[in-house]
Design a protein around this motif. Structure first.
Motif, PDB file in Angstrom:
ATOM      1  N   PRO A  87       0.828  -1.346   0.018  1.00 25.34           N
ATOM      2  CA  PRO A  87      -0.141   0.109  -0.115  1.00 25.34           C
ATOM      3  C   PRO A  87       0.868   1.196   0.188  1.00 25.34           C
ATOM      4  CG  PRO A  87      -0.091  -0.865   2.145  1.00 25.34           C
ATOM      5  CD  PRO A  87       0.827  -1.782   1.231  1.00 25.34           C
ATOM      6  N   ILE A  88       0.275   2.208  -0.302  1.00 21.69           N
ATOM      7  CA  ILE A  88       0.933   3.636  -0.532  1.00 21.69           C
ATOM      8  C   ILE A  88       1.097   4.074   1.090  1.00 21.69           C
ATOM      9  CG2 ILE A  88       0.490   6.045  -1.076  1.00 21.69           C
ATOM     10  CD1 ILE A  88      -1.092   5.219  -3.253  1.00 21.69           C
ATOM     11  N   LYS A  89       2.481   4.347   1.188  1.00 23.47           N
ATOM     12  CA  LYS A  89       3.023   4.825   2.437  1.00 23.47           C
ATOM     13  C   LYS A  89       3.495   6.204   2.668  1.00 23.47           C
ATOM     14  CE  LYS A  89       4.594   0.093   3.528  1.00 23.47           C
ATOM     15  NZ  LYS A  89       5.588  -0.817   4.157  1.00 23.47           N
ATOM     16  N   ASN A  90       3.977   6.966   1.374  1.00 20.01           N
ATOM     17  CA  ASN A  90       4.413   8.237   1.465  1.00 20.01           C
ATOM     18  C   ASN A  90       3.705   9.209   0.438  1.00 20.01           C
ATOM     19  OD1 ASN A  90       6.223  10.681   1.623  1.00 20.01           O
ATOM     20  ND2 ASN A  90       7.822   9.527   1.937  1.00 20.01           N
ATOM     21  N   ARG A 110      -7.454  17.288   4.313  1.00 14.93           N
ATOM     22  CA  ARG A 110      -8.580  16.853   4.819  1.00 14.93           C
ATOM     23  C   ARG A 110      -9.371  15.621   4.162  1.00 14.93           C
ATOM     24  NH1 ARG A 110      -9.321  22.624   5.061  1.00 14.93           N
ATOM     25  NH2 ARG A 110     -10.428  22.627   3.301  1.00 14.93           N
ATOM     26  N   GLY A 111      -9.295  15.502   2.737  1.00 16.96           N
ATOM     27  CA  GLY A 111      -9.579  14.490   1.961  1.00 16.96           C
ATOM     28  C   GLY A 111      -8.733  13.206   2.281  1.00 16.96           C
ATOM     29  N   LEU A 112      -7.553  13.351   2.519  1.00 17.48           N
ATOM     30  CA  LEU A 112      -6.571  12.096   2.912  1.00 17.48           C
ATOM     31  C   LEU A 112      -7.065  11.489   4.269  1.00 17.48           C
ATOM     32  CD1 LEU A 112      -3.247  13.172   1.504  1.00 17.48           C
ATOM     33  CD2 LEU A 112      -4.953  11.333   0.467  1.00 17.48           C
ATOM     34  N   ALA A 113      -7.185  12.765   5.069  1.00 16.49           N
ATOM     35  CA  ALA A 113      -7.715  12.354   6.480  1.00 16.49           C
ATOM     36  C   ALA A 113      -9.059  11.520   6.549  1.00 16.49           C
ATOM     37  CB  ALA A 113      -7.671  13.555   7.345  1.00 16.49           C
ATOM     38  N   GLN A 114     -10.008  11.744   5.889  1.00 18.40           N
ATOM     39  CA  GLN A 114     -11.182  11.396   5.655  1.00 18.40           C
ATOM     40  C   GLN A 114     -11.080   9.914   5.015  1.00 18.40           C
ATOM     41  OE1 GLN A 114     -15.075  12.142   3.121  1.00 18.40           O
ATOM     42  NE2 GLN A 114     -14.651  13.946   4.365  1.00 18.40           N
ATOM     43  N   ALA A 115     -10.209   9.628   4.050  1.00 24.45           N
ATOM     44  CA  ALA A 115      -9.810   8.403   3.456  1.00 24.45           C
ATOM     45  C   ALA A 115      -9.272   7.767   4.536  1.00 24.45           C
ATOM     46  CB  ALA A 115      -9.099   8.385   2.053  1.00 24.45           C
ATOM     47  N   ARG A 136      -9.028   6.107  -2.259  1.00 23.80           N
ATOM     48  CA  ARG A 136      -9.429   4.847  -2.079  1.00 23.80           C
ATOM     49  C   ARG A 136      -9.499   3.751  -3.305  1.00 23.80           C
ATOM     50  NH1 ARG A 136     -13.745   7.273   0.916  1.00 23.80           N
ATOM     51  NH2 ARG A 136     -13.312   7.380   3.207  1.00 23.80           N
ATOM     52  N   GLU A 137      -9.955   4.458  -4.685  1.00 24.76           N
ATOM     53  CA  GLU A 137      -9.780   3.713  -5.771  1.00 24.76           C
ATOM     54  C   GLU A 137      -8.279   3.315  -6.072  1.00 24.76           C
ATOM     55  OE1 GLU A 137     -13.533   5.228  -8.256  1.00 24.76           O
ATOM     56  OE2 GLU A 137     -11.672   6.420  -8.501  1.00 24.76           O
ATOM     57  N   VAL A 138      -7.618   4.360  -5.663  1.00 26.00           N
ATOM     58  CA  VAL A 138      -6.053   3.953  -6.050  1.00 26.00           C
ATOM     59  C   VAL A 138      -5.458   3.031  -5.266  1.00 26.00           C
ATOM     60  CG1 VAL A 138      -3.559   5.046  -5.910  1.00 26.00           C
ATOM     61  CG2 VAL A 138      -5.320   6.192  -6.919  1.00 26.00           C
ATOM     62  N   GLN A 139      -5.771   3.154  -3.882  1.00 24.89           N
ATOM     63  CA  GLN A 139      -5.303   2.096  -2.769  1.00 24.89           C
ATOM     64  C   GLN A 139      -6.093   0.658  -3.294  1.00 24.89           C
ATOM     65  OE1 GLN A 139      -3.059   2.309  -0.754  1.00 24.89           O
ATOM     66  NE2 GLN A 139      -3.761   3.140   1.316  1.00 24.89           N
ATOM     67  N   THR A 140      -6.937   0.414  -3.861  1.00 22.73           N
ATOM     68  CA  THR A 140      -7.683  -0.769  -3.979  1.00 22.73           C
ATOM     69  C   THR A 140      -7.232  -1.131  -5.532  1.00 22.73           C
ATOM     70  OG1 THR A 140      -9.873   0.369  -4.859  1.00 22.73           O
ATOM     71  CG2 THR A 140      -9.506  -0.511  -2.372  1.00 22.73           C
ATOM     72  N   GLY A 141      -6.601  -0.304  -6.288  1.00 27.44           N
ATOM     73  CA  GLY A 141      -6.283  -0.738  -7.545  1.00 27.44           C
ATOM     74  C   GLY A 141      -7.377  -0.463  -8.600  1.00 27.44           C
TER      75      GLY A 141
END
Length: 615
Positions: free
Chosen positions: A441-444, A463-468, A578-583
């Motif tokens: 997963p994305i770490k940085n 704020r968007g990343l925190a919500q994700a 989240r779409e990026v994280q899940t491919g």
């Protein structure tokens, strides 16, 4: 002609006169209680044998009655200095006279209006000149030097020049301009200066009342006279006393006329439009100065961050009023082009200004000035350009057709990465890395919204990343023109995300290499991320740039557009992440499909030479 290296007769010739439209009688005006000519002669006298390499020190002034006082003063107070008097405007003939009377084979040309003339550089300059056998030796062109006013010339070449039928009245006044214009006949030897001498923000010549006030203030603050000051000490002192620098910062600048070609750059930047236009021009300026030894000057609207950035890079910049009209702007560019002998003008303006300036483009070319457009090929004005360099993706402008222009360089291969990024791109450890190998997963995450980010999109992204629910580290980089630094820091703290906020960094490419994902607006940073194979999410800083981003993402699917900032919510950012994280968002997987950013810079150089030297 080459110089016989066994010849050692060296004369330092100071050209000076009392006449000055802005500061009459300046050579005898006091600075720290001493006439300015004494300060110059005192510094240069240390270059005479046995302490130095020179055999003679000469003052070359005119035969005009106004210069009688200057000649008499030097004869009375400097018995070891020879005084030569000749034609007021034919300065070249004065130097030939000085050579004849001293028997010198090599002459150091020094201007009399530099109280801090850098005598310390002369041994290296003289030795390099004699070894090279060139007609003239000077600093490498392109930069603005704090210690301009010195060059070394061969007497044999001076006499050849004096008899050259191509020499104009202007050439005779400026002495050595023909050398640089015709290096095929008069070989030119360039040496590299110490980096600390490349300063476009310091003016240490005397040509106006403000300059005199500057030196008086400097002498009082340092409690000594200029002839006793070490130049590096002065530069360091002025860095700590910007109030003294400001005294004569508006007095203008003289072109040194020691380049074959001089190019002007007209660009703007700031909180509203960002710094991309300025940074792009600075990179183009570096390409021209370092590879072609061309001289560079900038003209920009009033904006402190722009001025600091250009001067930090060592270039001269003239500042225009922030609210200057297009007509007044063009008139100043035309006047500047004549004053500084520009061969070409590079314009890199925002779309709004290009629309306002359309009707004036042909006027700029009326006196033979070559016109170069960087980015935004706006019809119909793009046809007025002698050269178009449109490296950045753009929406399809109705009427713009690159194939119809004889000199059009279109595509990211003509984009100019910064020098450090270029070295990273060519590194096997980076260039062999396919985009699909980015760890999951994305770490940085690197958040770099450009040099301004006036609407504070950085905070929106946080704020968007925190919500994700992002649990990794965020690296937020803000530009020099960003007005929201404290607000972004507060947002980072409020979201509880792990990370830091940095401003105006010099290691952005390294940060890209450490990141797994970038978040950016559309601009230079976006394309640099692509060059390093870093996938990016784009939140455009305008609806126009959202169209640019759509074209870019279609052409190079290593980025994904979320939308223009004023239509993007925290939920949109969280959803796309989240779409990026899940491919669900996939990037290009073939390394050869990653754009070869900046791979054709040699074509840019050839194109500039073609338009400048074409008849």
């Amino acid at each position: 002609m080459t110089h016989n290296k066994s010849m050692t007769g060296i004369a330092i010739v100071v050209q000076a006169r009392m006449g000055s439209s802005r500061l009459p009688g300046k050579m005898l005006l006091p600075i720290a209680g001493k006439p300015m000519v004494d300060l110059v002669l005192a510094r240069l006298s240390h270059c005479l044998k046995p302490e130095g390499l020179a055999d003679h020190l000469v003052l070359a002034t005119s035969q005009q009655p106004a210069d009688d006082l200057l000649a008499a003063h030097v004869k009375d107070h400097w018995p070891s200095v020879r005084v030569i008097r000749g034609a007021e405007e034919d300065v070249l003939s004065r130097f030939v006279m000085a050579a004849d009377e001293t028997g010198a084979d090599v002459i150091v040309r020094a201007t009399g209006d530099c109280p801090l003339v850098n005598a310390d550089v002369l041994p290296r300059m003289i030795e390099s000149h004699i070894h090279s056998g060139a007609a003239v030796t000077n600093y490498r062109p392109g930069y603005e030097y704090v210690d301009k006013g010195l060059e070394v010339v061969s007497v044999s070449s001076l006499k050849q020049l004096s008899a050259d039928k191509r020499v104009t009245k202007r050439d005779r006044e400026h002495v050595t301009t023909m050398f640089y214009q015709h290096p095929e006949d008069y070989p030119v030897n360039y040496i590299d200066s110490e980096p600390w001498l490349r300063r476009g923000d310091l003016r240490i010549t005397v040509d106006a009342p403000e300059d005199l006030a500057f030196f008086q203030a400097l002498s009082e603050a340092m409690q000594t006279s200029p002839d006793q000051m070490a130049l590096k000490q002065v530069v360091n002192f002025l860095d700590q006393h910007p109030d003294i620098v400001d005294i004569n910062t508006g007095a203008g600048r003289k072109s040194t006329m020691h380049e074959r070609v001089r190019v002007g750059f007209r660009c703007d930047g700031g909180a509203t439009i960002g710094m991309g236009h300025v940074v792009g021009c600075l990179r183009m300026a570096q390409l021209l100065s370092q590879n072609l030894a061309w001289g560079i000057e900038f003209v920009c609207r009033e904006e402190s961050s722009v001025k600091r950035l250009v001067q930090k890079c060592g270039y001269s910049v003239e500042i225009l009023p922030e609210d200057i009209s297009p007509e007044a702007d063009i008139e100043r560019l035309l006047a500047k082009a004549k004053e500084s002998d520009w061969s070409a003008l590079v314009m890199n303006l925002c779309k709004r200004d290009l629309e306002r300036y359309q009707i004036y483009f042909e006027r700029l070319k009326s006196d033979g000035l070559r016109l170069v457009f960087m980015d935004n090929p706006l019809p119909p004005g793009w046809r007025s350009g002698d050269l178009l360099i449109n490296a950045l993706p753009h929406p399809d402008y109705p009427g713009y057709c690159p194939e119809e222009h004889a000199h059009c360089l279109d595509g990211l291969e003509y984009f100019l990465p910064g020098e450090y990024l270029s070295s990273l791109i060519s590194s096997p450890s980076v260039s062999s890395l396919p985009a699909s190998s980015k760890p999951a997963p994305i770490k940085n995450i690197l958040i770099a919204m450009g040099g301004a980010d006036e609407p504070d999109v950085s905070s929106l992204v946080l704020r968007g990343l925190a919500q994700a629910g992002f649990s990794g580290r965020v690296d937020i980089v803000l530009g020099a023109a960003c007005p929201n630094v404290e607000q972004v820091k507060e947002t980072l703290t409020a979201t509880g995300l792990d990370g830091e906020v940095s401003v105006n960094v010099s290691d952005l490419p390294e940060r890209m290499c450490r990141a797994d994902l970038g978040v950016t607006a559309v601009g230079l940073t976006t394309y640099e991320m692509a060059a390093l194979g870093l996938p990016a999410l784009i939140v455009a800083n305008s609806e126009f740039n959202a169209e640019v981003a759509r074209e870019y993402c279609h052409r190079y699917p290593i980025a994904s557009l979320i939308g223009p900032w004023n239509q993007v919510t925290e939920q949109d950012i969280a959803h796309r992440f989240r779409e990026v994280q899940t491919g669900q968002v996939t990037w290009m997987v073939e390394q050869q499909d990653i754009p070869k950013v900046g791979s054709r810079h040699k074509d840019i150089l050839k194109a500039f030479e073609s338009i400048v030297f074409s008849k």
